[in-house]
Structures are given as C-alpha cells and as structure tokens.
Design an enzyme around this catalytic site. Structure first.
Site, PDB file in Angstrom:
ATOM      1  CE  LYS A 124      -4.321   0.634   0.137  1.00 39.26           C
ATOM      2  NZ  LYS A 124      -5.561  -0.328  -0.287  1.00 39.26           N
ATOM      3  CG  ASP A 164      -7.224   2.775  -1.108  1.00 33.19           C
ATOM      4  OD1 ASP A 164      -7.577   1.523  -1.036  1.00 33.19           O
ATOM      5  OD2 ASP A 164      -7.359   3.486  -0.270  1.00 33.19           O
TER       6      ASP A 164
END
Ligand code: GLU
Length: 447
Positions: A124, A164
């Site tokens: 991430k 995201d």
C-alpha cells in the site's frame, strides 16, 4: 504463538500505530488456534515475520499550487509481503495518511490478495496530500511530483500500485504519464486502474462495488435470502460506493442512503441512474460534500447534516468509505432500525465493537478483505491482459470476477464454519488468507 504476547511486543515497538495494531490483532486472534496446530510455523517464526513489512519507502513530494506557492507532502510505499507474488495494492491520497494507516492497509492487502486466487503479494502507499478543493492542474502536478520518487520502487514484476481513497482513474492517468516519461518504456503492467484505451481493463472502475454485491449475494443465498427487494444503506459516494450502487440497483435492491463527511442523503424512493451518474460528478469536483446530491435532486434526496448512513432504516448496511467508520453505537442503531446484514466494503470499516455486536446479535457480517477483494482481483486480471498484450470483453471480465467472488465466499465457508453450522466470515477470511501466505513463506525458507 500467543496473540497477547505478540501484541505486547508490537505495542511497545510501535506505540500509537493504532490502525496497524488493530488490523494485526484481528488477524492473530482469528488464526491463533490453527497456527498452534502447525509447529513448523512456530519454528520458522512465521507470525513474527508476517506482521513486519518487508520495507517502507518514505519520500518528500514538493509541488507548486495554483497560487504559485510551494507545497510539501510526504509520500510512502509500504511493500508488505511478497510470498505469493509481486507487491500489489493501492495508493491513498488523504490528509490523515500516516505510516500506521498504510501498514494496516498493506497488512490487510496481503491476506485479501491471497484470497483472490491470483498470485499477488501485499502493498500500500500514498500521501498526506489532501485533494479537497484542489484544481485538476494541482492534482496533476502533485501526481507528477509523487511519481518522480515512486517510479524507482515499482515495476510490473516488482510492485504494482493502483487506486484507493483519493486516487481514481484521473490520478492513475497522471501518475502513469510521468512514469512513462521517466522510465522511457510503455510498461502498462506497472499500474492498474488505467484508462480503457491505454491498457486498462474494462470493469475495473466498477469491480470493487460489483464484487461486493456478488459476495453479498453469495452470503444471502447460503441462508435462503436474496438482495432483491432489500433496502441498502451505503456510506461514501466515491468509486466504491458508485459501483456498489450500480450493481445493487441492477439486482433489484433499493439504495436508500449515500453519505459523505458532511452528512447523509436519505433517498426514500431509492437511488436513480441519474443520481448514480451524479456520484461521479461529485467525486471529480473534489468538494467532498454529499449535500450536492440533495441540491441537484431536491425532494428525492434529503440531506441530514452531520448524520451517518447508519441512521437510515435499511435491511443491509454497506460501509464503503473509510476505516473505523461504523462504531458499536452505529451497529446498535442499525439493529434497532431493523438491519440484519452488514457487508464491509471499506477496508476495516467496522470497529471491533461493531463486529462483536453484529456477531453476537445474529446479524450477518462479512469483513472487507473478503467483500472488497473484487477490486484488486480485477487489477490482477488487468495485469494478465497487460502481460499478454490483449484486452478482454466486459462479459469475460465480469465472469472471471464473479467466479473469483464465489471462490472467496467458498474459502470463507470452508475455514469459517462453526459447530452450529453458522459461518464466521472474519475467521474464515483470515484463516484462508493466512494459510496460503504462511505456507508460501515456509516453502521459501528463512529470508
Ligand atoms: N485499493 C484497492 C484495495 O484496497 C485496490 C488495490 C488494487 O487494485 O491494487 O484493495
């Protein structure tokens, strides 16, 4: 392995990293029993290794705003685990981004990706950049500045970022443009969520929301129920909520709420296709306000300032916004209004107290790492298309996505079925993902 001992060590080492500690605690509690039946895991210290990211890159991102002022943000990429494939996971641009948030997301991503059946490790990244109120030109300059650092860390067989919160198709476009300029290669496989004319997969924008509804259908069908005719309250109005609303309406449900940081829009007659399209306009405006929906559709959407989606009467709650967005008090309010199912679409959208409340009150609950895995799964399908230099039709992608969501549901049932026949989806998802990653780590030796 004792969850309490490992947690005590991590708390001492990473004080204040609350999201990360919360995510680790949930997984360890779920897998402790199974783990302790495998002495070979304990011998290889699998858990101690798995809770630490492989590496974290931190970098300064400097750019110039529309007023000509110099702005500085911090960028990160957390490469968490590559046991089953190259690092894979989104980028989050949000003012609250910290290493703790990205470590929790990278940790979750590792297990989620393992559930997809595709070979992808967990990662991430993102920045504390706040897109609210920023112009399109500012977004572009920020993305370009971010990529001048990130590009050294990524590659189609190394690490593949995607979107995201705060990063959608527009941002991926700007990021890819700068990557291409720096790398001097048309390496489509380096990012997913690209535009459909330059290497993106059809249905990737819809995939997280569509996948969530396919999973919800599976869960309901197992207990003889159906999405059709249900009232659904969903939070957020971004890409994930948009896809979920589209598929929910297609399956015959009535979406009665969408929300934002400013409050909730109650839609007693159910969301219309025009409203669903308008969600995209609201997202692109960077205003971060759901009240705009009520202004645009007076009489149909009723705005309640400061209220959450969970205050609206519904059968099914779909958190689609941010971690910890649904508290124990929200769970109680939902239940008192007749809600009987909650499928978490955001990553760790429900606080531990809310999950305990749902599970102890007979309310069906499934966790984000299973429910929202259709997004990254379709990113995996995009990677396959890029590697083969081909593009599949919407029908092909949708069939594959549907198949993957069915398989994720099956894995949850396999590992989460309780002695009384009910399914603990939290346990099921955590154990299924964990076993796959742990076995791969064991087979690859101590590295
Ligand atoms: N950000 C999404 C997730 O939380 C998608 C990641 C991806 O497509 O790589 O799974």
């Amino acid at each position: 392995m004792k969850t309490s001992e490992i947690m005590a060590t991590l708390q001492a080492k990473y004080p204040g990293e609350n999201e990360y500690l919360q995510a680790v605690q949930e997984v360890l509690e779920s897998v402790e029993e199974v783990y302790n039946q495998h002495p070979e895991f304990e011998q290889a210290k699998i858990v101690e290794r798995m809770v630490e990211p492989d590496r974290i890159f931190t970098f300064r991102v400097t750019w110039i705003d529309d007023e000509g002022c110099v702005q500085t943000n911090t960028g990160y990429r957390v490469q968490f685990n590559s046991a089953i494939g190259p690092y894979k996971g989104g980028l989050r641009f949000h003012k609250a981004v910290t290493p703790s948030m990205l470590k929790f997301l990278g940790f979750e991503q590792t297990f989620k990706n393992a559930l997809t059946t595709l070979p992808m490790g967990g990662a991430k990244g993102g920045s504390d950049f706040n897109p609210r109120g920023r112009s399109d030109a500012e977004i572009m300059r920020f993305c370009q500045a971010f990529m001048t650092e990130l590009w050294q860390c990524i590659g189609p067989d190394q690490d593949i970022p995607a979107g995201d919160v705060g990063v959608g198709g527009r941002e991926i476009g700007y990021l890819y443009g700068m990557y291409k300029k720096l790398a001097r290669e048309y390496n489509t496989g380096v990012l997913t969520g690209k535009g459909s004319t330059w290497g993106g997969s059809v249905l990737r924008p819809e995939a997280t929301g569509y996948g969530a509804l396919y999973f919800t259908e599976n869960l309901l069908h197992r207990v003889g129920k159906d999405v059709k005719g249900c009232r659904i309250a969903l939070s957020g109005f971004g890409n994930v909520a948009w896809g979920a609303a589209k598929k929910a309406v297609e399956l015959g449900a009535k979406v009665v709420a969408v929300s934002g940081p400013d409050g909730v829009c109650e839609i007693p007659g159910g969301i219309t296709p025009e409203m669903i399209d308008y969600m995209l306009v609201m997202r692109a405006s960077n205003r971060d306000r759901v009240e705009d929906m009520a202004d645009k559709f007076p009489g149909q959407a009723i705005f309640h300032a400061g209220k959450k989606a969970w205050s609206v009467k519904c059968d099914i709650a779909l958190p689609c916004a941010f971690q910890n967005e649904l508290s124990e008090a929200d769970a109680e309010e939902l239940a008192s209004n007749g809600c009987w199912c909650c499928c978490e679409v955001s990553n760790m959208g429900c606080q531990p107290g809310a999950i305990r409340y749902f599970q102890s009150h007979g309310i069906y609950f499934a966790p984000g790492k299973a429910v929202n895995a259709g997004g990254v799964a379709t990113s995996g399908l995009e990677m396959t298309q890029n590697a083969e230099h081909i593009s599949w039709s919407g029908k092909e992608v949708d069939e594959k996505l549907h198949f993957i969501m069915n398989s994720i549901h099956e894995q949850c049932v396999k590992y989460g079925t309780q002695p009384d026949g009910s399914v603990d989806y939290v346990k099921g998802a955590n154990i299924a993902g964990f076993m796959k990653v742990a076995t791969a780590m064991l087979e690859q030796g101590i590295i």
